[in-house]
Design a protein around this motif. Structure first.
Motif, PDB file in Angstrom:
ATOM      1  N   THR A   5       0.848  -1.186   0.000  1.00 24.72           N
ATOM      2  CA  THR A   5       0.000   0.000   0.000  1.00 24.72           C
ATOM      3  C   THR A   5       0.884   1.237   0.000  1.00 24.72           C
ATOM      4  OG1 THR A   5      -1.785  -1.122   1.187  1.00 24.72           O
ATOM      5  CG2 THR A   5      -1.788   1.278   1.232  1.00 24.72           C
ATOM      6  N   THR A   7       0.863   5.448  -0.027  1.00 25.49           N
ATOM      7  CA  THR A   7       0.070   6.659   0.163  1.00 25.49           C
ATOM      8  C   THR A   7       0.470   7.700  -0.876  1.00 25.49           C
ATOM      9  OG1 THR A   7      -0.089   6.245   2.538  1.00 25.49           O
ATOM     10  CG2 THR A   7      -0.576   8.474   1.783  1.00 25.49           C
ATOM     11  N   GLU A   9      -0.905  11.437  -3.199  1.00 28.00           N
ATOM     12  CA  GLU A   9      -1.762  12.621  -3.170  1.00 28.00           C
ATOM     13  C   GLU A   9      -1.966  13.125  -4.591  1.00 28.00           C
ATOM     14  OE1 GLU A   9       0.480  16.381  -1.916  1.00 28.00           O
ATOM     15  OE2 GLU A   9       1.738  14.808  -1.013  1.00 28.00           O
ATOM     16  N   LEU A  44       4.010  10.963  -4.853  1.00 26.22           N
ATOM     17  CA  LEU A  44       4.266  10.010  -3.784  1.00 26.22           C
ATOM     18  C   LEU A  44       5.684  10.195  -3.268  1.00 26.22           C
ATOM     19  CD1 LEU A  44       4.969   6.506  -5.303  1.00 26.22           C
ATOM     20  CD2 LEU A  44       4.344   8.416  -6.743  1.00 26.22           C
ATOM     21  N   ALA A  65      -3.361   4.526  -1.994  1.00 21.26           N
ATOM     22  CA  ALA A  65      -4.314   5.101  -1.047  1.00 21.26           C
ATOM     23  C   ALA A  65      -4.119   6.608  -1.003  1.00 21.26           C
ATOM     24  CB  ALA A  65      -4.102   4.498   0.339  1.00 21.26           C
ATOM     25  N   GLY A  66      -5.212   7.340  -0.782  1.00 23.76           N
ATOM     26  CA  GLY A  66      -5.119   8.795  -0.694  1.00 23.76           C
ATOM     27  C   GLY A  66      -5.900   9.503  -1.781  1.00 23.76           C
ATOM     28  N   LYS A  70      -9.414   3.745  -3.235  1.00 23.99           N
ATOM     29  CA  LYS A  70      -8.185   2.968  -3.394  1.00 23.99           C
ATOM     30  C   LYS A  70      -8.139   2.353  -4.792  1.00 23.99           C
ATOM     31  CE  LYS A  70      -7.360   1.822   1.454  1.00 23.99           C
ATOM     32  NZ  LYS A  70      -7.149   0.726   2.445  1.00 23.99           N
TER      33      LYS A  70
END
Length: 214
Positions: A5, A7, A9, A44, A65-66, A70
């Motif tokens: 996973t 994260t 944006e 990222l 994720a984010g 997802k």
């Protein structure tokens, strides 16, 4: 199956100047796209991605994720800094759990070849990756190739000889050669011996024909 996973944006600013600023902050620009996903630009953490990229490769499913939701992706392409080798941009391909995907997985050669160890041959790896088709849940991070079947210099390992995990199909010709063992090149040694003897003989004749100044 193994998954990571990451994260991320959303990236609202584009252009090379903005991308340089992001990289200076330790963030890497990327894009996500797929048959059911509109292309979306993201950011990222560069170090986090670099670690995952070295461990996962292109055949491991990543979960981003984010975003609004997802997204399961495969790493499609990675651009690197030509000087430092660090990743500078990545393309992620969004996948569906029920859709077969095409990827290339690295081959991991295991075991001992009697032709290499016992007969002094040289292991020749013809293929280093294998194109496969599988559902995301069945994707292996690597495929093992047991070289213990290479007993003589006539033996070969072909694509059809590889034992693939359940749900995985090779996307290559079944008779394509994966590995073999090459016999020692004794001819070179014999040639070298012939050359040496010729040189010694030539030198002896030169010494005989040289004038004696004593």
């Amino acid at each position: 199956y193994m998954t990571y996973t990451v994260t991320v944006e959303k990236r609202t600013q584009g252009g090379s100047k903005a991308c340089r600023a992001f990289r200076a902050q330790g963030k890497m620009p990327a894009v996500v796209y797929g048959p059911n996903n509109e292309a979306e630009t993201i950011l990222l953490n560069t170090k986090e991605f670099e670690k995952i990229w070295s461990e996962a490769g292109e055949s491991t499913v990543l979960t981003l994720a984010g975003l609004d939701k997802k997204v399961s992706v495969l790493i499609q392409d990675v651009a690197h800094d030509p000087l430092y080798g660090t990743p500078t941009h990545a393309d992620f391909y969004a996948i569906q759990a029920d859709t077969v995907v095409d990827v290339e997985v690295p081959l991991e050669f295991t075991g001992v070849s009697p032709a290499e160890k016992g007969l002094g041959g040289t292991l020749i790896k013809v293929m280093f990756t294998l194109p496969i088709k599988a559902l995301p849940k069945d994707l292996p991070s690597e495929v093992e190739v047991d070289i213990s079947s290479l007993v003589t210099f006539e033996d070969q390992i072909q694509v059809r000889d590889i034992k693939l995990p359940q749900g995985v199909v090779a996307d290559a010709e079944s008779e394509e050669v994966v590995a073999l063992v090459q016999a020692p090149r004794e001819e070179e040694n014999e040639d070298a011996g012939d050359v040496s003897s010729v040189e010694v003989e030539k030198k002896g004749k030169e010494e005989e024909s040289a004038p004696n100044n004593k």
